[in-house]
Design a protein around this motif. Structure first.
Motif: not given
Length: 130
Positions: A47-57, A59-68, A86-90
């Motif tokens: 469960d922790q590994a899946v949660d961590y993976f969701a956080g990695v995704i 983070h990648a989405l946030r970085a992609g948005l920030e770099s347009r 969705n719990l990890h998305l800002d």
């Protein structure tokens, strides 16, 4: 973005192109020392590994948005993983989410995925230059 608890693929569309292009692929490492007997500790670690993976995704989405790299996103994943993601998305990423498809489509080809998205998403969400 199409994902499940083990894999994620981020696609891009280009205005003059009617298709999807895969730009990033993520794969969550799995424990190679697995056993058929599951303990509560193993389930918690999974469960922790899946949660961590969701956080990695996320983070990648946030970085992609920030770099347009994108200005809108569709999230595609089984409902249980979509909820976790969705719990990890800002809020900045949420602001550009134009659709969610609660299905496991991570193994579809880009063409099949595009066809499925265009059938599943509301009319105002046009995919792949269609």
């Amino acid at each position: 973005m199409v994902a499940d608890a083990s894999n994620a693929r981020i696609f891009a569309t280009v205005e003059d192109d009617a298709g999807l292009t895969e730009v990033i692929y993520f794969s969550r490492p799995h424990d190679k020392h697995g056993t058929k007997k599951k303990s509560m500790n193993t389930d918690r670690m999974q469960d922790q590994a899946v949660d961590y993976f969701a956080g990695v995704i996320a983070h990648a989405l946030r970085a992609g948005l920030e770099s347009r790299q994108f200005d809108r996103i569709v999230l595609v994943a089984p409902q249980n993983f979509l909820d976790r993601l969705n719990l990890h998305l800002d809020s900045r990423v949420f602001d550009v989410v134009v659709g969610e498809v609660p299905h496991d489509l991570v193994n579809l080809s880009a063409k099949a995925l595009l066809e499925r998205l265009n059938r599943s998403l509301p009319d105002h969400v046009v995919m792949g230059g269609s």
